[in-house]
Design a protein around this motif. Structure first.
Motif, PDB file in Angstrom:
ATOM      1  N   GLY A 210      39.751  19.467  53.631  1.00 25.97           N
ATOM      2  CA  GLY A 210      38.437  18.971  54.033  1.00 25.97           C
ATOM      3  C   GLY A 210      38.420  17.468  54.211  1.00 25.97           C
ATOM      4  O   GLY A 210      39.472  16.830  54.376  1.00 25.97           O
ATOM      5  N   ASP A 211      37.212  16.897  54.160  1.00 21.93           N
ATOM      6  CA  ASP A 211      37.063  15.454  54.355  1.00 21.93           C
ATOM      7  C   ASP A 211      37.749  14.676  53.233  1.00 21.93           C
ATOM      8  O   ASP A 211      38.256  13.574  53.460  1.00 21.93           O
ATOM      9  N   GLY A 212      37.798  15.253  52.022  1.00 17.54           N
ATOM     10  CA  GLY A 212      38.449  14.592  50.895  1.00 17.54           C
ATOM     11  C   GLY A 212      39.949  14.494  51.129  1.00 17.54           C
ATOM     12  O   GLY A 212      40.583  13.475  50.799  1.00 17.54           O
ATOM     13  N   MET A 213      40.515  15.533  51.709  1.00 17.21           N
ATOM     14  CA  MET A 213      41.947  15.531  51.988  1.00 17.21           C
ATOM     15  C   MET A 213      42.255  14.531  53.113  1.00 17.21           C
ATOM     16  O   MET A 213      43.232  13.793  53.047  1.00 17.21           O
ATOM     17  N   PHE A 214      41.363  14.502  54.114  1.00 18.44           N
ATOM     18  CA  PHE A 214      41.537  13.521  55.189  1.00 18.44           C
ATOM     19  C   PHE A 214      41.507  12.113  54.600  1.00 18.44           C
ATOM     20  O   PHE A 214      42.298  11.249  54.982  1.00 18.44           O
ATOM     21  N   PHE A 294      38.879  -4.528  46.504  1.00 11.17           N
ATOM     22  CA  PHE A 294      38.820  -3.388  47.414  1.00 11.17           C
ATOM     23  C   PHE A 294      38.526  -2.098  46.634  1.00 11.17           C
ATOM     24  O   PHE A 294      39.135  -1.841  45.593  1.00 11.17           O
ATOM     25  N   LEU A 295      37.566  -1.306  47.128  1.00 10.61           N
ATOM     26  CA  LEU A 295      37.279  -0.025  46.481  1.00 10.61           C
ATOM     27  C   LEU A 295      37.843   1.137  47.293  1.00 10.61           C
ATOM     28  O   LEU A 295      38.699   1.877  46.819  1.00 10.61           O
ATOM     29  N   ARG A 296      37.356   1.324  48.526  1.00 15.23           N
ATOM     30  CA  ARG A 296      37.782   2.485  49.331  1.00 15.23           C
ATOM     31  C   ARG A 296      37.521   2.233  50.805  1.00 15.23           C
ATOM     32  O   ARG A 296      36.794   1.321  51.181  1.00 15.23           O
ATOM     33  N   TYR A 297      38.062   3.148  51.632  1.00 14.91           N
ATOM     34  CA  TYR A 297      37.719   3.181  53.053  1.00 14.91           C
ATOM     35  C   TYR A 297      36.825   4.396  53.290  1.00 14.91           C
ATOM     36  O   TYR A 297      36.885   5.382  52.544  1.00 14.91           O
ATOM     37  N   SER A 298      36.026   4.303  54.357  1.00 14.98           N
ATOM     38  CA  SER A 298      35.181   5.440  54.726  1.00 14.98           C
ATOM     39  C   SER A 298      35.170   5.579  56.244  1.00 14.98           C
ATOM     40  O   SER A 298      35.155   4.581  56.969  1.00 14.98           O
ATOM     41  N   VAL A 299      35.190   6.819  56.731  1.00 16.48           N
ATOM     42  CA  VAL A 299      35.062   7.002  58.187  1.00 16.48           C
ATOM     43  C   VAL A 299      33.794   7.754  58.562  1.00 16.48           C
ATOM     44  O   VAL A 299      33.340   7.683  59.694  1.00 16.48           O
ATOM     45  N   SER A 300      33.209   8.516  57.613  1.00 16.48           N
ATOM     46  CA  SER A 300      32.036   9.292  58.009  1.00 16.48           C
ATOM     47  C   SER A 300      30.785   8.759  57.319  1.00 16.48           C
ATOM     48  O   SER A 300      30.111   7.878  57.825  1.00 16.48           O
ATOM     49  N   LEU A 301      30.485   9.259  56.118  1.00 14.77           N
ATOM     50  CA  LEU A 301      29.234   8.897  55.463  1.00 14.77           C
ATOM     51  C   LEU A 301      29.451   8.033  54.227  1.00 14.77           C
ATOM     52  O   LEU A 301      30.273   8.360  53.368  1.00 14.77           O
ATOM     53  N   ALA A 312      27.541  13.688  43.150  1.00 15.34           N
ATOM     54  CA  ALA A 312      27.844  13.563  41.714  1.00 15.34           C
ATOM     55  C   ALA A 312      27.564  14.891  41.012  1.00 15.34           C
ATOM     56  O   ALA A 312      28.364  15.346  40.188  1.00 15.34           O
ATOM     57  N   ASP A 313      26.488  15.544  41.377  1.00 11.42           N
ATOM     58  CA  ASP A 313      26.148  16.814  40.738  1.00 11.42           C
ATOM     59  C   ASP A 313      27.095  17.932  41.195  1.00 11.42           C
ATOM     60  O   ASP A 313      27.506  18.783  40.402  1.00 11.42           O
ATOM     61  N   SER A 314      27.473  17.890  42.479  1.00 11.08           N
ATOM     62  CA  SER A 314      28.295  18.987  43.026  1.00 11.08           C
ATOM     63  C   SER A 314      29.709  19.006  42.440  1.00 11.08           C
ATOM     64  O   SER A 314      30.352  20.048  42.404  1.00 11.08           O
ATOM     65  N   GLU A 315      30.184  17.843  41.984  1.00 14.77           N
ATOM     66  CA  GLU A 315      31.542  17.786  41.418  1.00 14.77           C
ATOM     67  C   GLU A 315      31.688  18.721  40.217  1.00 14.77           C
ATOM     68  O   GLU A 315      32.765  19.264  39.974  1.00 14.77           O
ATOM     69  N   CYS A 517      31.231   8.296  49.216  1.00 19.20           N
ATOM     70  CA  CYS A 517      32.089   7.672  50.228  1.00 19.20           C
ATOM     71  C   CYS A 517      32.986   8.760  50.799  1.00 19.20           C
ATOM     72  O   CYS A 517      34.005   9.109  50.185  1.00 19.20           O
ATOM     73  N   ASP A 518      32.600   9.375  51.897  1.00 18.81           N
ATOM     74  CA  ASP A 518      33.321  10.514  52.501  1.00 18.81           C
ATOM     75  C   ASP A 518      33.602  11.597  51.469  1.00 18.81           C
ATOM     76  O   ASP A 518      34.677  12.216  51.463  1.00 18.81           O
ATOM     77  N   GLY A 519      32.671  11.808  50.549  1.00 16.41           N
ATOM     78  CA  GLY A 519      32.853  12.886  49.574  1.00 16.41           C
ATOM     79  C   GLY A 519      33.505  12.441  48.276  1.00 16.41           C
ATOM     80  O   GLY A 519      33.735  13.254  47.395  1.00 16.41           O
ATOM     81  N   GLU A 520      33.818  11.136  48.152  1.00 23.64           N
ATOM     82  CA  GLU A 520      34.353  10.616  46.889  1.00 23.64           C
ATOM     83  C   GLU A 520      33.295   9.726  46.248  1.00 23.64           C
ATOM     84  O   GLU A 520      32.613   8.974  46.950  1.00 23.64           O
ATOM     85  N   ILE A 521      33.187   9.766  44.910  1.00 20.19           N
ATOM     86  CA  ILE A 521      32.171   8.959  44.239  1.00 20.19           C
ATOM     87  C   ILE A 521      32.688   7.542  44.009  1.00 20.19           C
ATOM     88  O   ILE A 521      33.821   7.349  43.538  1.00 20.19           O
TER      89      ILE A 521
END
Ligand SMILES: CCCCCCCCCCCCC/C=C/[C@@H](O)[C@H](COP(=O)(O)O)NC(=O)CCCCCCCCCCCCCCC
Ligand SMILES: Nc1ncnc2c1ncn2[C@@H]1O[C@H](COP(=O)(O)OP(=O)(O)O)[C@@H](O)[C@H]1O
Ligand SMILES: [Ca+2]
Length: 550
Positions: A210-214, A294-301, A312-315, A517-521
């Motif tokens: 999914g987006d997390g793997m991407f 630096f924290l992370r990169y994001s391409v979508s949301l 956070a809740d879905s994790e 951040c693309d599905g990462e907190i």
């Protein structure tokens, strides 16, 4: 650009002969661009019926041919039943070849079609195969060797099967070799790409998940490229070096928004075909920093507030698979938290359009091809204080109470919301659409959410504003939790949201939300974000405007 001489050359017929296709005589021809076959009408047939039917012709672009193979007795990629049929066929027509090619079907889905032709001699059959393969070998954008990472636990845990059953057979037909790594832990793919993988031997990297793997592949490749070029990712103003290897996404996740928004569907075979024909879609990447770290990169949301709380809740509900987002979505909706903060942003230039202009990013998008002028670049590199001198339209500051702050670097279209969070956001224009949803009633927020699933404009609300930006900062304000509505009715357990009552309230788990951040907190609420134009390329082409049928 091809001149007239080159044009004539490309239309020269390389091969033309009478062949047999589905028990029907056809005239087949190949030039540098197309493979065509046309049914030949029997003269006697024409005379007896008295009507001259227009014979059907079929055209396949050479660039969309997957492969060409002799019809052999044994083909291990086929089922037992198909092998038996092939055996019978090859006994009847010993000199036959099959062309595999892209066929467009509904909703941007592609399939691998096949057409078999039998020749009058073994030599002619060999000639067809050899000349066609020569033409395919001239298509230098096609990958030959790929590095594939499979997340066996993404989405409905079908990644491995999807790859083996739907993707590997088409890669084999196209003569692509793949080194496959099934990941054993989170960040396995990222770490392998950053430090270990010998990338020189590959023409692309593919992720199955999914987006997390991407996101893992993105972080691995971008970090590797910056390390190799001695670029410090911690500097928010660093000019990042673009990655040379393209990334392919075989969707097998929960949201699959990056695949859906770049291909138009989340279908593994369609993605495999875009990889095989060597499509290329440049894509913007947002870098996220906290106080020069630096924290992370994001391409979508990049989403704070609602989408941060949902994630956070879905994790905690990963075992539920993709449905975890719906459950956590309802819960966050009922909690109805809002957060105070200050958003400052650098608006994009007017010539890059507006989030509400209804100009959607499509295959060959002209806005994404727009070159940045030197004045624009100067304006972008200037900081908040000096920017005012460079341009009148410089940094803007907005303080408020927000239910959601969303930065969409692309439309974020996905099966849950086919037009996405920002339907007119662009994949490769160097900007993101910053959506601010201010504090409003539950009913109004519901109306806004619902518009993500229909054709109504989700930005047409007094409590929503949207800006196209090149950079933005967020600073949370209030250190204390904000409580909504009837404080007297607060549940005792923090984080518990009683369902079923519109009047009930909810304690936010913290004063601040977190960023999705693309599905990462992200655990820092205060962030600085910059869009890096076309930092990576995908094996995709953007969404095609009209369905062309072959
Ligand atoms: C009333 C129905 C409202 C539906 C609104 C749907 C909006 C969906 C926008 C989705 C944008 C997705 C952006 C991409 C995010 C992904 O990077 C990221 C990671 O993906 P991965 O797990 O595949 O690795 N995915 C996500 O963060 C998931 C976001 C999904 C949010 C779903 C929210 C559902 C909200 C339902 C509210 C229902 C209220 C009903 C009240 C009775
Ligand atoms: N072998 C593994 N075991 C556990 N987690 C993994 C593994 N491989 C990848 N991951 C992680 O799983 C998370 C979700 O992956 P993803 O493929 O995006 O699925 P989903 O769309 O269901 O969230 C990602 O954060 C990724 O880093
Ligand atoms: Ca963009």
């Amino acid at each position: 650009m091809t001149g007239p001489a080159e044009d004539t050359k490309s239309q020269l017929t390389l091969l033309s002969s009478k062949l047999l296709h589905q028990h029907q005589a056809v005239e087949a021809a190949l030039n540098r661009h197309v493979f065509v076959w046309k049914e030949i009408e029997e003269k006697s047939q024409k005379r007896s019926s008295g009507i001259s039917k227009t014979s059907r012709s079929h055209i396949v672009q050479v660039s969309e041919i997957v492969g060409i193979h002799k019809v052999e007795d044994e083909d291990h990629t086929k089922s037992k039943w198909d092998q038996k049929k092939t055996l019978q066929f090859s006994q009847l027509f010993p000199n036959a070849f099959t062309v595999f090619y892209v066929k467009r079907t509904k909703n941007h889905r592609w399939r691998c079609n096949e057409a078999t032709f039998s020749c009058s001699s073994a030599e002619l059959c060999e000639q067809w195969i050899q000349v066609t393969r020569e033409q395919l070998s001239l298509l230098t954008n096609r990958p030959k060797r790929l590095l594939v990472y499979i997340n066996p636990f993404g989405g409905k845990r079908r990644g491995k099967r999807i790859y083996e059953e739907k993707v590997a057979p088409v890669f084999q037909q196209a003569g692509i070799s793949a080194d496959v790594i099934v990941t054993e832990r989170a960040n396995h793919a990222r770490d392998h790409l950053t430090t270990e993988a010998n990338l020189q031997q590959y023409d692309g990297v593919v992720c199955v998940g999914g987006d997390g793997m991407f996101s893992e592949i993105l972080h691995g490749l971008v970090a590797r490229t910056q390390n190799d070029n001695k670029v410090d990712q911690n500097r928010p103003d660093a000019e990042l070096k673009p990655c040379m290897l393209r990334i392919g996404i075989i969707p097998a996740g929960s949201t699959d928004c990056i695949c859906f928004a770049t291909v138009g569907t989340n279908d593994p075979v369609t993605s495999a075909l875009h990889i095989i024909i060597g499509d290329s879609q440049p894509m913007d990447v947002c870098s996220v920093h906290h106080n020069d770290v630096f924290l992370r990169y994001s391409v979508s949301l990049l989403g704070y507030g609602f989408y941060g709380d949902v994630l956070a809740d879905s994790e905690k509900k990963r075992w539920l698979g993709p449905a975890r987002y719906d459950l956590s979505g309802v819960k966050a909706f009922l909690c109805h938290n809002y957060y105070k903060g200050t958003v400052s942003f650098l608006p994009a230039e007017d010539n890059l359009g507006h989030p509400r202009d209804k100009l959607q990013c499509r295959f060959g998008c002209s806005i994404c091809q727009h070159k940045q002028s030197s004045k624009d670049k100067l304006r972008e590199t200037a900081d908040e204080e000096t920017a005012a001198e460079v341009s009148s339209s410089s940094w803007k500051v907005i303080c408020g109470k927000f239910i959601a702050i969303n930065a969409a670097n692309m439309s974020c279209a996905c099966p849950r919301s086919p037009k996405g969070l920002s339907p007119s956001a662009h994949l490769a224009d160097g900007t993101a659409d910053l959506i601010l949803v201010r504090k409003c009633s539950r009913l109004d927020f519901f109306r806004h959410l619902l518009r993500h699933t229909n054709t109504d404009d989700q930005f047409d609300h007094s409590f929503v504003e949207v800006h196209r930006v090149r950079k933005f900062h967020f600073e949370p304000l209030d250190p204390q939790p904000l409580l909504l509505e009837n404080q007297s009715e607060l549940p005792k357990k923090p984080g518990f949201c009683p369902l079923g009552s519109a009047q009930t309230t909810c304690i936010p788990s913290a004063a601040h939300s977190s960023w999705n951040c693309d599905g990462e907190i992200l655990h820092h609420a205060a962030i600085q974000v910059s869009v890096h134009r076309q930092l990576i390329r995908l094996f995709a082409r953007g969404i095609e405007e009209q369905q062309q049928r072959v």
